[in-house]
Design a protein around this motif. Sequence first.
Motif, PDB file in Angstrom:
ATOM      1  N   HIS A 163       0.834  -1.202   0.000  1.00  0.00           N
ATOM      2  CA  HIS A 163       0.000   0.000   0.000  1.00  0.00           C
ATOM      3  C   HIS A 163       0.867   1.250   0.000  1.00  0.00           C
ATOM      4  CE1 HIS A 163      -2.956  -2.912   1.435  1.00  0.00           C
ATOM      5  NE2 HIS A 163      -3.846  -2.090   0.913  1.00  0.00           N
ATOM      6  N   ARG A 164       0.401   2.236  -0.723  1.00  0.00           N
ATOM      7  CA  ARG A 164       0.999   3.568  -0.614  1.00  0.00           C
ATOM      8  C   ARG A 164      -0.052   4.435   0.059  1.00  0.00           C
ATOM      9  NH1 ARG A 164       2.478   1.902  -5.805  1.00  0.00           N
ATOM     10  NH2 ARG A 164       4.739   1.835  -6.154  1.00  0.00           N
ATOM     11  N   LEU A 165       0.219   4.841   1.285  1.00  0.00           N
ATOM     12  CA  LEU A 165      -0.728   5.698   2.009  1.00  0.00           C
ATOM     13  C   LEU A 165      -0.366   7.145   1.703  1.00  0.00           C
ATOM     14  CD1 LEU A 165      -0.886   3.906   5.508  1.00  0.00           C
ATOM     15  CD2 LEU A 165      -2.244   3.453   3.453  1.00  0.00           C
ATOM     16  N   TRP A 166      -1.166   7.755   0.822  1.00  0.00           N
ATOM     17  CA  TRP A 166      -0.902   9.126   0.407  1.00  0.00           C
ATOM     18  C   TRP A 166      -1.349  10.083   1.504  1.00  0.00           C
ATOM     19  CZ3 TRP A 166       2.152   9.218  -3.586  1.00  0.00           C
ATOM     20  CH2 TRP A 166       2.114   8.149  -4.487  1.00  0.00           C
ATOM     21  N   THR A 167      -0.743  11.210   1.531  1.00  0.00           N
ATOM     22  CA  THR A 167      -1.210  12.252   2.454  1.00  0.00           C
ATOM     23  C   THR A 167      -1.448  13.511   1.626  1.00  0.00           C
ATOM     24  OG1 THR A 167       0.910  13.285   2.955  1.00  0.00           O
ATOM     25  CG2 THR A 167       0.331  11.306   4.214  1.00  0.00           C
ATOM     26  N   SER A 168      -2.172  14.460   2.205  1.00  0.00           N
ATOM     27  CA  SER A 168      -2.350  15.718   1.481  1.00  0.00           C
ATOM     28  C   SER A 168      -2.168  16.874   2.448  1.00  0.00           C
ATOM     29  CB  SER A 168      -3.718  15.768   0.812  1.00  0.00           C
ATOM     30  OG  SER A 168      -4.714  15.393   1.721  1.00  0.00           O
ATOM     31  N   ASP A 169      -1.902  18.023   1.893  1.00  0.00           N
ATOM     32  CA  ASP A 169      -1.662  19.208   2.707  1.00  0.00           C
ATOM     33  C   ASP A 169      -2.950  20.022   2.757  1.00  0.00           C
ATOM     34  OD1 ASP A 169      -0.726  21.430   3.964  1.00  0.00           O
ATOM     35  OD2 ASP A 169       0.300  22.229   2.198  1.00  0.00           O
ATOM     36  N   MET A 170      -3.609  20.015   3.893  1.00  0.00           N
ATOM     37  CA  MET A 170      -4.850  20.792   4.034  1.00  0.00           C
ATOM     38  C   MET A 170      -4.579  22.084   4.795  1.00  0.00           C
ATOM     39  SD  MET A 170      -7.815  17.904   4.531  1.00  0.00           S
ATOM     40  CE  MET A 170      -7.921  16.471   3.436  1.00  0.00           C
ATOM     41  N   GLY A 171      -3.343  22.544   4.722  1.00  0.00           N
ATOM     42  CA  GLY A 171      -3.006  23.847   5.311  1.00  0.00           C
ATOM     43  C   GLY A 171      -3.150  23.872   6.828  1.00  0.00           C
ATOM     44  N   GLY A 172      -2.798  22.767   7.485  1.00  0.00           N
ATOM     45  CA  GLY A 172      -2.831  22.749   8.954  1.00  0.00           C
ATOM     46  C   GLY A 172      -4.196  22.390   9.529  1.00  0.00           C
ATOM     47  N   LEU A 173      -5.163  22.085   8.651  1.00  0.00           N
ATOM     48  CA  LEU A 173      -6.485  21.687   9.143  1.00  0.00           C
ATOM     49  C   LEU A 173      -6.636  20.177   8.985  1.00  0.00           C
ATOM     50  CD1 LEU A 173      -8.778  24.357   7.395  1.00  0.00           C
ATOM     51  CD2 LEU A 173      -7.538  24.535   9.562  1.00  0.00           C
ATOM     52  N   GLU A 174      -7.411  19.565   9.876  1.00  0.00           N
ATOM     53  CA  GLU A 174      -7.797  18.170   9.628  1.00  0.00           C
ATOM     54  C   GLU A 174      -9.090  18.215   8.790  1.00  0.00           C
ATOM     55  OE1 GLU A 174     -10.612  16.812  11.094  1.00  0.00           O
ATOM     56  OE2 GLU A 174     -10.984  18.852  11.832  1.00  0.00           O
ATOM     57  N   PRO A 175      -9.523  17.108   8.186  1.00  0.00           N
ATOM     58  CA  PRO A 175     -10.613  17.168   7.205  1.00  0.00           C
ATOM     59  C   PRO A 175     -11.948  17.752   7.690  1.00  0.00           C
ATOM     60  CG  PRO A 175      -9.400  15.144   6.928  1.00  0.00           C
ATOM     61  CD  PRO A 175      -8.854  15.799   8.164  1.00  0.00           C
ATOM     62  N   PHE A 176     -12.286  17.657   8.984  1.00  0.00           N
ATOM     63  CA  PHE A 176     -13.533  18.291   9.425  1.00  0.00           C
ATOM     64  C   PHE A 176     -13.419  19.819   9.396  1.00  0.00           C
ATOM     65  CE2 PHE A 176     -14.309  14.291  12.171  1.00  0.00           C
ATOM     66  CZ  PHE A 176     -15.080  13.703  11.174  1.00  0.00           C
ATOM     67  N   GLY A 177     -12.170  20.317   9.341  1.00  0.00           N
ATOM     68  CA  GLY A 177     -11.984  21.763   9.195  1.00  0.00           C
ATOM     69  C   GLY A 177     -11.367  22.451  10.402  1.00  0.00           C
ATOM     70  N   PHE A 178     -10.921  21.674  11.415  1.00  0.00           N
ATOM     71  CA  PHE A 178     -10.315  22.257  12.617  1.00  0.00           C
ATOM     72  C   PHE A 178      -8.800  22.329  12.473  1.00  0.00           C
ATOM     73  CE2 PHE A 178     -14.375  20.808  14.019  1.00  0.00           C
ATOM     74  CZ  PHE A 178     -14.759  21.699  15.020  1.00  0.00           C
ATOM     75  N   VAL A 179      -8.213  23.377  13.070  1.00  0.00           N
ATOM     76  CA  VAL A 179      -6.750  23.443  13.122  1.00  0.00           C
ATOM     77  C   VAL A 179      -6.256  22.229  13.914  1.00  0.00           C
ATOM     78  CG1 VAL A 179      -4.780  24.732  14.046  1.00  0.00           C
ATOM     79  CG2 VAL A 179      -6.667  25.948  12.947  1.00  0.00           C
ATOM     80  N   ASP A 180      -5.242  21.559  13.394  1.00  0.00           N
ATOM     81  CA  ASP A 180      -4.721  20.352  14.048  1.00  0.00           C
ATOM     82  C   ASP A 180      -3.248  20.541  14.398  1.00  0.00           C
ATOM     83  OD1 ASP A 180      -4.798  17.859  15.135  1.00  0.00           O
ATOM     84  OD2 ASP A 180      -5.012  16.763  13.255  1.00  0.00           O
ATOM     85  N   GLY A 181      -2.740  19.648  15.231  1.00  0.00           N
ATOM     86  CA  GLY A 181      -1.308  19.668  15.547  1.00  0.00           C
ATOM     87  C   GLY A 181      -0.936  20.761  16.540  1.00  0.00           C
ATOM     88  N   ILE A 182      -1.845  21.098  17.457  1.00  0.00           N
ATOM     89  CA  ILE A 182      -1.547  22.183  18.412  1.00  0.00           C
ATOM     90  C   ILE A 182      -0.887  21.632  19.676  1.00  0.00           C
ATOM     91  CG2 ILE A 182      -2.525  24.009  19.859  1.00  0.00           C
ATOM     92  CD1 ILE A 182      -4.871  24.122  17.831  1.00  0.00           C
ATOM     93  N   SER A 183      -1.549  20.691  20.327  1.00  0.00           N
ATOM     94  CA  SER A 183      -1.078  20.241  21.641  1.00  0.00           C
ATOM     95  C   SER A 183      -0.183  19.018  21.526  1.00  0.00           C
ATOM     96  CB  SER A 183      -2.281  19.909  22.530  1.00  0.00           C
ATOM     97  OG  SER A 183      -1.831  19.366  23.747  1.00  0.00           O
TER      98      SER A 183
END
Length: 509
Positions: A163-183
């Motif tokens: 498998h190749r698990l692709w990722t995408s750059d959502m500009g620091g948001l997770e798909p529901f639309g919240f900023v992620d990677g803070i804590s």
Amino acid sequence: MAQAAMNPALATGAAVELHDIQGLVRFAYKHHTEAVFLLLRVRDAGAARAWLAEVAVTRAPTEDATPSTALHVGLTSEGLRAVGVADDVIDAFSPEFVDGMAGDTSRSRRLGDQGPSDPSRWQWGGTNRVPHVAVLLYALPGLLNELQQTVEAQFQAGFEITHRLWTSDMGGLEPFGFVDGISQPELDWQRQRLARDATQTAYLSLSCLGEFLLGYPNEYGLYTTRPLLDPARDPLGILPRAEDAPESCDLGRNGTYLVMRQLSQDVYTFWQALDRYAGGAASTRERLASAMVGRRLNGAPLVKAEAPSPASGLGAPQAALNDFNYLSDPLGTCCPLGAHIRRSNPRNADLPPGGAGIVSLLMRTLGFNAGAREQDFVASTRFHRLLRRGREYGVAVTPAQVLAGQPVPGERGLQFICLGANIQRQFEFVQSAWIMNAKFDGMRDEADPLLGNRLPTAAGMSTDCFSLPQFNGPHERLTGLPQFVTMLGGAYFFLPGIRALRFLSGAYA
Ligand code: HEM
């Protein structure tokens, strides 16, 4: 799990071998917006070992000049076996790593991997589909393609890619639309943190290195169990000696475990359901979504952040979003008790509440301190921290597009990754005792509002509710929550130190 006692003289101050540590433990590679995770199975053990012995794994020392690309390697227990590591060495790793994420139905139940998330339905990681190796590639914009082609060509004699698990750059948001990677927990790279410090009762982000790296003292002041070998099994003297048992070679030293879970997020169902609960009112819709996460869409916490304290271990920009705990909100009227970030890190205290003094102990024992009793529902958080390294995948769809009924094809979600020296006490505990637990923090019939599988408990209790406690009057309740997140695959990997990787690739043990 049995743990070795610490030699206190070695607990603080001794240098950390950054050159021997994979860089992923130290860096999240935020500027490396391109990433792909390759899942491999061994095709030819000799060729696989030859590649593992030579591969240029990115190390941890650089702070300013981070490299333009990064490569990391982890192996499952099946992978260790496939490259020829002896059974007794594999069995000396932690039982959950040896069994694997989908290893038994009781584990799957505890992790909430049931119904549509049952391992039998996974695209990878279920029975007979456990990867042997994960190769994680990160690159600055425009550089991934070439890196990937080069690396895939290098290992093709030894491995096939499943498998190749692709990722995408959502500009620091997770798909529901919240900023992620803070804590995130802060690692004590200087080894100054005193474990078992009875005076440290406030919530603290700084964690002992042994929480995230094997071979160092953890928050209990102990060394987590890992394979310690007779030096005769390491004739070339590749491995370091164990700090707590210098007569043995430490295969775990500078390594950690990596938990990977592919979590598909149904962004349409999420925002449509919230819109229904809100009766179409935009401000209510956003208020309910923020209550489920515990932060607003822009990342602002629902309880007020304090002014940064020097002891918090947090950098200034992070502190504005992250220097808070829930002591000012014991009933969850600002941030619901069941909100995702409150479940996954209750921030109640670093030691069980009430301090260590005899008066405080008596107060709690006799039940006079109601606040502390409330907090006793959740265990101290310092032993259950996760270092998150996940990435989004798929094509982003905004809440506005969802609500306008605009279809954006494809599937999207989170390639969830977290690191920790003890899978059971860290990832599995957080996932089962806090995130999936219908009785978390005194509640009755709700699991994590984002992640819950909505299946009734074994006792027949429903789990598809979400309560928003109110200052005056009964809780606001959302019932019949649909499932928003489904597991598509997962596995536990060992992310070895560089010397351990070389040793394993020789399969000397
Ligand atoms: C699709 C699945 C998930 C989504 C959409 C999601 C979303 C979020 C968001 C928006 C935040 C707040 C931003 C931040 O602090 O970085 C957060 C924090 C966090 N999440 Fe998740 N998450 C998911 C899965 C998980 C899983 C599986 C775990 C652990 C088993 C987890 C553990 C955490 C932790 C520990 C925090 C930090 C809490 C804190 O320290 O305040 N998350 N998540």
